[in-house]
Enzyme design. Structure first.
Site, short mmCIF file in Angstrom:
data_model
loop_
_atom_site.label_atom_id
_atom_site.label_comp_id
_atom_site.label_asym_id
_atom_site.label_seq_id
_atom_site.Cartn_x
_atom_site.Cartn_y
_atom_site.Cartn_z
N SER A 184 0.88 -1.18 0.00
CA SER A 184 0.00 0.00 0.00
C SER A 184 0.91 1.22 0.00
O SER A 184 1.29 1.73 1.04
CB SER A 184 -0.92 0.00 1.23
OG SER A 184 -0.16 0.01 2.41
N HIS B 82 -2.94 -6.19 2.84
CA HIS B 82 -1.98 -7.18 3.33
C HIS B 82 -2.60 -8.54 3.57
O HIS B 82 -1.90 -9.47 3.97
CB HIS B 82 -1.32 -6.69 4.63
CG HIS B 82 -0.40 -5.53 4.44
ND1 HIS B 82 0.25 -4.91 5.49
CD2 HIS B 82 0.00 -4.88 3.31
CE1 HIS B 82 0.99 -3.92 5.02
NE2 HIS B 82 0.85 -3.89 3.70
N GLU C 144 -3.79 -2.83 9.54
CA GLU C 144 -2.96 -3.40 10.61
C GLU C 144 -3.58 -3.14 11.97
O GLU C 144 -4.02 -2.03 12.25
CB GLU C 144 -1.55 -2.80 10.60
CG GLU C 144 -0.76 -3.01 9.33
CD GLU C 144 0.59 -2.30 9.37
OE1 GLU C 144 0.92 -1.69 10.41
OE2 GLU C 144 1.31 -2.34 8.36
N GLU D 169 2.95 -9.61 6.73
CA GLU D 169 3.83 -9.14 7.79
C GLU D 169 3.83 -10.06 9.00
O GLU D 169 4.29 -9.68 10.08
CB GLU D 169 3.46 -7.71 8.19
CG GLU D 169 3.62 -6.75 7.01
CD GLU D 169 3.27 -5.32 7.35
OE1 GLU D 169 2.94 -5.05 8.52
OE2 GLU D 169 3.34 -4.47 6.45
N ASP E 2 -3.32 0.75 12.05
CA ASP E 2 -3.01 1.49 10.82
C ASP E 2 -4.18 1.28 9.88
O ASP E 2 -4.38 0.18 9.36
CB ASP E 2 -1.71 0.98 10.21
CG ASP E 2 -1.43 1.57 8.83
OD1 ASP E 2 -2.11 2.54 8.45
OD2 ASP E 2 -0.52 1.05 8.14
N GLU F 105 -2.65 5.26 12.80
CA GLU F 105 -1.88 5.63 11.61
C GLU F 105 -2.78 5.76 10.39
O GLU F 105 -3.68 4.94 10.19
CB GLU F 105 -0.80 4.57 11.35
CG GLU F 105 0.07 4.86 10.14
CD GLU F 105 1.06 3.73 9.87
OE1 GLU F 105 1.45 3.56 8.70
OE2 GLU F 105 1.45 3.02 10.82
N ASP G 4 1.63 8.51 7.39
CA ASP G 4 2.46 7.67 6.52
C ASP G 4 2.28 8.12 5.07
O ASP G 4 3.07 8.89 4.54
CB ASP G 4 2.10 6.20 6.71
CG ASP G 4 2.85 5.27 5.76
OD1 ASP G 4 3.85 5.70 5.16
OD2 ASP G 4 2.45 4.10 5.61
N LYS H 287 9.99 5.86 6.80
CA LYS H 287 10.31 4.75 5.91
C LYS H 287 11.39 5.22 4.94
O LYS H 287 11.13 6.06 4.07
CB LYS H 287 9.07 4.30 5.12
CG LYS H 287 7.98 3.64 5.96
CD LYS H 287 6.77 3.32 5.09
CE LYS H 287 5.73 2.51 5.86
NZ LYS H 287 4.50 2.28 5.05
N SER I 32 9.70 2.45 10.49
CA SER I 32 8.87 1.36 9.97
C SER I 32 9.56 0.55 8.89
O SER I 32 10.35 1.06 8.10
CB SER I 32 7.57 1.94 9.41
OG SER I 32 6.78 0.94 8.79
N HIS I 33 9.20 -0.72 8.86
CA HIS I 33 9.54 -1.64 7.78
C HIS I 33 8.60 -1.41 6.61
O HIS I 33 7.81 -0.48 6.59
CB HIS I 33 9.41 -3.08 8.29
CG HIS I 33 7.98 -3.44 8.64
ND1 HIS I 33 7.51 -4.73 8.69
CD2 HIS I 33 6.90 -2.67 8.95
CE1 HIS I 33 6.23 -4.73 9.01
NE2 HIS I 33 5.84 -3.49 9.18
N ARG I 34 8.65 -2.30 5.60
CA ARG I 34 7.65 -2.35 4.53
C ARG I 34 7.10 -3.77 4.48
O ARG I 34 7.67 -4.71 5.03
CB ARG I 34 8.25 -1.99 3.17
CG ARG I 34 8.82 -0.60 3.03
CD ARG I 34 7.88 0.52 3.45
NE ARG I 34 6.66 0.65 2.68
CZ ARG I 34 6.45 1.57 1.74
NH1 ARG I 34 7.40 2.43 1.42
NH2 ARG I 34 5.28 1.66 1.13
N SER I 35 5.97 -3.94 3.81
CA SER I 35 5.36 -5.28 3.76
C SER I 35 6.19 -6.26 2.95
O SER I 35 6.19 -7.46 3.22
CB SER I 35 3.93 -5.19 3.20
OG SER I 35 3.94 -4.54 1.95
N LYS J 147 8.00 -0.26 14.17
CA LYS J 147 7.11 -1.37 13.81
C LYS J 147 7.79 -2.16 12.70
O LYS J 147 8.28 -1.60 11.72
CB LYS J 147 5.70 -0.91 13.42
CG LYS J 147 5.55 -0.19 12.12
CD LYS J 147 4.06 -0.09 11.77
CE LYS J 147 3.85 0.57 10.42
NZ LYS J 147 2.44 0.54 9.98
#
Length: 444
Positions: free
Chosen positions: A41, A165, A174, A217, A252, A303, A330, A355, A382-385, A406
């Protein structure tokens, strides 16, 4: 002076089985590697991620063009450069080698943010080694932060997946748990892991074993249709684990994914074949729904509650709940200085989701973080998916003293490598670090 002797790029696979780019930077001190993540996303204002668009390879998602750009354009320009000159290297790539711009600054639409970022992170690791510093301390020096007493972040575990996701009916993307009441990062991760396993049992008992399959995730993706149902599952799991009061909840919404531009409404039923008009809400009505949840559940962070261009709804929501609740931007911010400045002016949120691949270089990510912190905002790394085994963001969150991260659930190795690295960092620091805990929004 240590200099860059070689740069090698290759196509590898991320955690979704999609291609991504990996870069090795060689100096006299060794070979330093970085792998670039990718989102599902994605915000429309993110820097360009370069894909081949060749339908004969990986359904058009190959990154061989990005690999060739590193080899043919970036490498010749950086050979002989000092890897410790992080800003000089990043700006050479962003401003000179690429130079493309849009209304929100440098867009990286020539070289691609993925090509630039792979080199940027690998150079950051090379610079840390050259200075004889752990990566997190080196990042702190790049940002002008103290290295005397480091801050270990609160992990926000994504334990129920929806939205883009997962294949269930949940519109929101999320649902997370945050062990703010833990004494340290190691215990926080234990709290999260135990609650995750209790959640698995709760879901299995309610929906059957096949409902415990996991999403991109690592969170569970049970066939729940409403956010309230998901939130109730979290409350039950936290209670079963014995961490009431010590673990709080976040979500989120990723609302840009279910915003209907033609209607100017949010479709909470967008993943279902049978359309329900009562689930199509205005920004004002959706705000009321969120505020009802905040009163009912121990939610501390929200978020992307609205679309990436719905500044009015963001501002109204933050005005009403922002004192007690973290409102993270985000897609509305995309780690972009100019977007952050607009949000600051509009008082649209009170926390930046950081990110690095949204903006495309270590330097620009640090600058975005510093602007947010200077303005009194929180920052959540943050990470990514679509992730890799690269644990860079674990060092980044400690180096920048953000106090929160996260990186998915306590499941799947591409998620756990970040949490495991945080435990290693805490171990190496010993008494020279503190856990952010309840102060995660503004760590001391």
């Amino acid at each position: 002076m240590v200099v860059i002797k070689d740069i090698v790029a290759r196509e590898i696979l991320d955690s979704r089985g999609n291609p991504t780019i990996e870069v090795d930077v060689s100096t006299e001190g060794g070979v330093f590697r970085a792998a670039v993540p990718s989102g599902a996303s994605t915000g429309i204002y993110e820097a360009l991620e370069l894909r081949d668009k060749d339908p004969k390879r990986y359904l058009g998602k190959g990154v061989l063009n990005a690999v060739e750009i590193v080899r043919q354009e970036i490498k010749p320009a950086l050979l002989g450069k000092d890897p410790c000159d992080q800003k000089g290297i990043d700006m050479l790539m962003v401003e000179q080698l690429d130079g493309t711009k849009n209304e929100w600054g440098y867009s990286k639409s020539k070289l691609g943010a993925n090509a630039i970022l792979g080199v940027s992170i690998a150079c950051c690791r090379a610079g840390a080694a050259s200075k004889g510093l752990p990566l997190y301390k080196y990042i702190a020096t790049l940002a002008g932060k103290t290295i005397d007493k480091m801050v270990m972040p609160v992990p926000f575990f994504n334990v129920i997946n929806g939205g883009e996701h997962a294949g269930n009916g949940l519109a929101l993307q999320e649902f997370l748990i945050a062990p703010v009441g833990a004494p340290n990062i190691r215990e926080a991760i234990r709290y999260g892991s135990e609650t995750y396993h209790h959640l698995k049992n709760v879901i299995k008992n309610k929906y059957g074993l096949d409902a415990t399959n996991v999403g991109d995730e690592g969170g569970f993706a049970p066939n729940v249709a409403t956010a309230e149902e998901a939130l109730n599952l979290l409350v039950e799991a936290i209670k079963a684990a014995g961490y009431e009061g010590k673990i709080k909840i976040a979500f989120d919404a990723a609302a840009s994914e279910f915003y209907k531009q033609d209607e100017k409404k949010y479709d909470l039923d967008y993943k279902c074949k049978t359309k329900n008009a009562s689930k199509h809400l205005t920004g004002e009505k959706l705000k009321e729904v969120y505020e009802g949840w905040l009163k009912k559940y121990p939610i501390i962070s929200v978020e992307d509650p609205f679309d990436q261009d719905d500044f009015a709804s963001f501002s109204a929501f933050t005005k009403d709940v922002g004192e007690k609740t973290q409102v993270i931007g985000d897609d509305i911010l995309v780690t972009n200085i100019l977007r952050i400045e607009k949000a600051l002016k509009d008082k649209a949120c009170n926390c930046l989701l950081l990110k690095v691949n949204q903006i495309g270089s270590v330097t620009e990510a640090i600058e975005a973080c510093l602007l947010a912190q200077k303005s009194g905002w929180g920052v959540q790394v943050s990470h990514r998916s679509g992730e890799t085994e690269d644990s860079f963001i674990a060092d980044l969150v400690v180096g920048l003293r953000c106090g929160q991260i996260k990186s998915g659930s306590p499941c799947r190795s591409e998620r756990l490598c970040k949490y495991n690295q945080l435990m290693r960092i805490e171990e190496s620091l010993g008494a020279d670090c503190v856990y952010a805990g309840e102060s995660f929004r503004h760590p001391k």
